[in-house]
Motif scaffolding. Sequence first.
Motif, PDB file in Angstrom:
ATOM      1  N   LYS A  78       4.522 -12.727  13.528  1.00 13.55           N
ATOM      2  CA  LYS A  78       5.515 -11.511  13.119  1.00 13.55           C
ATOM      3  C   LYS A  78       5.392 -10.629  11.594  1.00 13.55           C
ATOM      4  O   LYS A  78       5.671  -9.593  11.455  1.00 13.55           O
ATOM      5  CB  LYS A  78       6.244 -11.405  13.722  1.00 13.55           C
ATOM      6  N   PHE A  81       4.006 -11.909   9.148  1.00 17.06           N
ATOM      7  CA  PHE A  81       2.629 -12.161   8.401  1.00 17.06           C
ATOM      8  C   PHE A  81       2.484 -11.288   7.276  1.00 17.06           C
ATOM      9  O   PHE A  81       2.156 -11.289   6.564  1.00 17.06           O
ATOM     10  CB  PHE A  81       1.079 -12.466   9.119  1.00 17.06           C
ATOM     11  N   MET A  82       2.335  -9.648   8.522  1.00 17.82           N
ATOM     12  CA  MET A  82       2.141  -8.227   8.216  1.00 17.82           C
ATOM     13  C   MET A  82       2.494  -8.592   6.313  1.00 17.82           C
ATOM     14  O   MET A  82       2.598  -7.190   5.297  1.00 17.82           O
ATOM     15  CB  MET A  82       2.031  -6.967   8.544  1.00 17.82           C
ATOM     16  N   GLY A 101       1.311  -6.920  -1.518  1.00 16.79           N
ATOM     17  CA  GLY A 101       0.436  -7.001  -2.292  1.00 16.79           C
ATOM     18  C   GLY A 101      -0.191  -5.485  -2.248  1.00 16.79           C
ATOM     19  O   GLY A 101       0.069  -5.269  -3.573  1.00 16.79           O
ATOM     20  N   MET A 102       0.063  -4.972  -1.708  1.00 20.18           N
ATOM     21  CA  MET A 102      -0.536  -4.174  -1.350  1.00 20.18           C
ATOM     22  C   MET A 102       0.078  -2.718  -2.643  1.00 20.18           C
ATOM     23  O   MET A 102      -0.276  -1.703  -3.278  1.00 20.18           O
ATOM     24  CB  MET A 102      -0.851  -3.459   0.248  1.00 20.18           C
ATOM     25  N   LEU A 138       1.698 -21.774  11.572  1.00 19.10           N
ATOM     26  CA  LEU A 138       0.809 -20.810  11.299  1.00 19.10           C
ATOM     27  C   LEU A 138       0.362 -19.792  12.929  1.00 19.10           C
ATOM     28  O   LEU A 138       0.135 -18.939  13.026  1.00 19.10           O
ATOM     29  CB  LEU A 138      -0.696 -20.815  10.656  1.00 19.10           C
ATOM     30  N   GLY A 139       0.750 -20.971  13.608  1.00 20.42           N
ATOM     31  CA  GLY A 139       0.686 -20.547  15.114  1.00 20.42           C
ATOM     32  C   GLY A 139       1.374 -19.949  16.244  1.00 20.42           C
ATOM     33  O   GLY A 139       1.362 -19.568  16.941  1.00 20.42           O
ATOM     34  N   PHE A 163      -7.304   1.502   3.612  1.00 22.45           N
ATOM     35  CA  PHE A 163      -6.770   1.302   4.879  1.00 22.45           C
ATOM     36  C   PHE A 163      -7.178   2.186   6.103  1.00 22.45           C
ATOM     37  O   PHE A 163      -7.443   2.310   6.396  1.00 22.45           O
ATOM     38  CB  PHE A 163      -5.135   2.085   4.049  1.00 22.45           C
ATOM     39  N   PRO A 183       0.620  -8.866   2.853  1.00 19.53           N
ATOM     40  CA  PRO A 183      -0.340  -8.147   2.600  1.00 19.53           C
ATOM     41  C   PRO A 183       0.492  -6.624   1.990  1.00 19.53           C
ATOM     42  O   PRO A 183       0.007  -5.624   1.281  1.00 19.53           O
ATOM     43  CB  PRO A 183      -1.137  -7.632   4.105  1.00 19.53           C
ATOM     44  N   ILE A 184       1.197  -6.213   2.469  1.00 21.15           N
ATOM     45  CA  ILE A 184       1.994  -5.347   2.740  1.00 21.15           C
ATOM     46  C   ILE A 184       2.955  -5.157   1.296  1.00 21.15           C
ATOM     47  O   ILE A 184       2.665  -4.562   0.002  1.00 21.15           O
ATOM     48  CB  ILE A 184       3.454  -4.996   3.613  1.00 21.15           C
ATOM     49  N   TYR A 205     -10.338   1.360   7.074  1.00 17.57           N
ATOM     50  CA  TYR A 205     -10.597  -0.047   8.185  1.00 17.57           C
ATOM     51  C   TYR A 205      -9.941   0.986   8.807  1.00 17.57           C
ATOM     52  O   TYR A 205     -10.392   0.224   9.928  1.00 17.57           O
ATOM     53  CB  TYR A 205     -10.221  -0.628   7.536  1.00 17.57           C
ATOM     54  N   SER A 206      -8.974   1.605   9.297  1.00 18.63           N
ATOM     55  CA  SER A 206      -8.270   2.030  10.444  1.00 18.63           C
ATOM     56  C   SER A 206      -9.785   2.939  11.154  1.00 18.63           C
ATOM     57  O   SER A 206     -10.145   2.974  12.457  1.00 18.63           O
ATOM     58  CB  SER A 206      -7.214   3.132   9.948  1.00 18.63           C
TER      59      SER A 206
END
Lengths: 577, 117
Positions: free
Chosen positions: B36, B38-39, B45-46, B29-30, B75, B42-43, B78-79
């Motif tokens: 890099k 991981f994003m 999922g979104m 995980l670290g 989005f 959520p993309i 949050y931004s």
Amino acid sequence: MIDILQINPGLWVILAGIICAFLPVSPIRKALVLLAPIFAAVMIFQIYGAQEVIGGVINFAGMDYTTLRIDRLSMIWGYLFCLAGVLNAIYGLHEKCKITDSSALIYMGAALAGVFSGDLLTLFIFWELAAISSVFLVWKGGEHSYASGIRYLAIHVLSGVLLLAGAIVYGRANGGDFTFGNIGLGAPGGWLLLIAMGIKCGFPFLHNWIQDAYPKASITGTVILSAFTTKLALYALARGFAGEDILIYIGAVMTCFPVFFAVIENDLRRVLSYSLNNQLGFMVCGIGIGTPLAMNGVAAHVVADVIFKGLLFMSMGAVMLRTGTTKASELGGLFRSMPYTTLFCLIGAGSIAAFPLLSAFVTKSMILTAALEEHLWVPLAMLLFASAGVMEHSGIKVPYFTFFSHDSGRRVKEAPWNMLTAMGLASLLCIVFALPGVSFGYKLLYSLLPYEVDYHPYTPDHVIFQLQLLFAAITAFCILKKYGLYPSEKRAEIIDFDWTYRKLGLGIAKWIGAMWTRLSVNITGLRKTFIDNAGKRLYQIFSPAGAMSEAAPSGLAAVLTAGMLVIALLIMFITSV
Amino acid sequence: MAKSPENLSEAELEERTNAHPMSVPFLWLGRESTIKNFMWLPIAGMIICTALGLIYPPHHLAPWDFFGSWTVIGFVAYSLVVFSAGPLFKLLARNEDYYGEGGLPDPEYSTEGDHHD
């Protein structure tokens, strides 16, 4: 003979707290801290059937005090406080401190007794007792917390004084009836009572005591404090001011403004204090809406909030115990050393962010749906914005900067077993209270709510749209982080509205003090000069060596005497006319 | 995801030695590559949830509801919060001892004793 079923269960906990203050043996004290809330819960179960129970009426100084009133609204708060008391007791088992044990019990007992108070005067007594007993938890934070504790006490005593003033005005207008029921802002003393409750509830501009005192309290103290004071105030609002429109907008503002402070705050316990404020906003808004669905949402979300917020404070407390800090700039990479704490913190973060299968998903959504059904578009938009904000500060910032992010290089021990047990139980409850389709899942929570529940959280559209919001927020975080647009954590003191009294007010008071001192010095000088000169003059005239003692010609003396006689005669003539 | 001990670099071995036994299987995980990539989670999922919104439209509609509106709200909100941080920090941040009370607890000020036991 005293009927123990007529005694407010909170009084037993207060008694246990008083005994604790004199118990030198830590294990016995700890057993008492753990057992007292369990006993109180048993007493609630024994006293309350399905109907409202009113008892423990005491006549004192010509007035009746209803010390016990349990109905569906107060019952859920009562059980919740007992549950929180047990979790806190387990969490604090490692801490051998008589003051913490004693004040924690008296504080919890006062909060419990407060929600079971049947009249405003009894509520006032426990309102103040909760304030006075809890300040010791702030002061246990160490020397740096002394000033915060004083401010905390002053603000809460002020809240109590306003409550008493409001109660007296309200009671006198009602022919001496102080019964604590629905009050409303139109009632005499209504505004005083609302402000008193608003202070304890963290209304905008009255909220600073939360962010001031909670991060400075002891590790265990912060966890205990987060459970009771604000929730007692919420109960009072729900009892006295349900359906007041102004609360919808106050609550909506409360959900939004803490988001902006939390994003720039470096200390994660203070971030959670802002987050607490934000969650209170959802509940205040629900009380303002006041429909059965909204009130059910408030009661359910209070339960969820005490558990997940307690869990988040517990996880930060464990980090504090092991690393000595909760500053985001000093942390990172702790998942390598504290895997269980990481997991529990993530569950707490997911719960507050309202991920499906975690508690806030089945509670907060009731308040949002109530706003939607009432077509409260502006407050609803604010609540939606705040939901994305929650994801920022509690869902992402707290776990990410503590356990992931850059590796701070700290290699510490995992939290003590008792802390892990308390966090584990709280995590379990976050999941259990959100489980669909089983009688011990969210249905158990819904069965305790004040009104009949006709709400189904696990509809496809609710799950999908909530996930849209959350995934979009996480995507925004990832993109902003990737392109270096997410601000780095920096050590700083973030000023809030308390600047007005901690700096501006203090500055004005100091200036007035300095001016007063200078004025006093000048006045003293002037007075001294005047007295000295007058004395000198009088001496020069009347002393044995003075002018009046000098030998004067007898003719002149006769003229002077005649002149004085003329003046005396004139005065007598004028006054007699 | 976890590598076998013989394939580990010296730094990785040291990290593994110092880590809590329960953390060892999750040390990936670290890693830089995990962070890099991981994003994409959520993309994905979104995108999936936004598409599912077509099949399961909301029961109660707010005036601003349109296809993917909750995605846009999440989005943008949050931004907005994150972008407000810069100017707000400039406006509200002061020295840590601004109030002269010793600031919040940290290793220098903490009264909780030795935390690295």
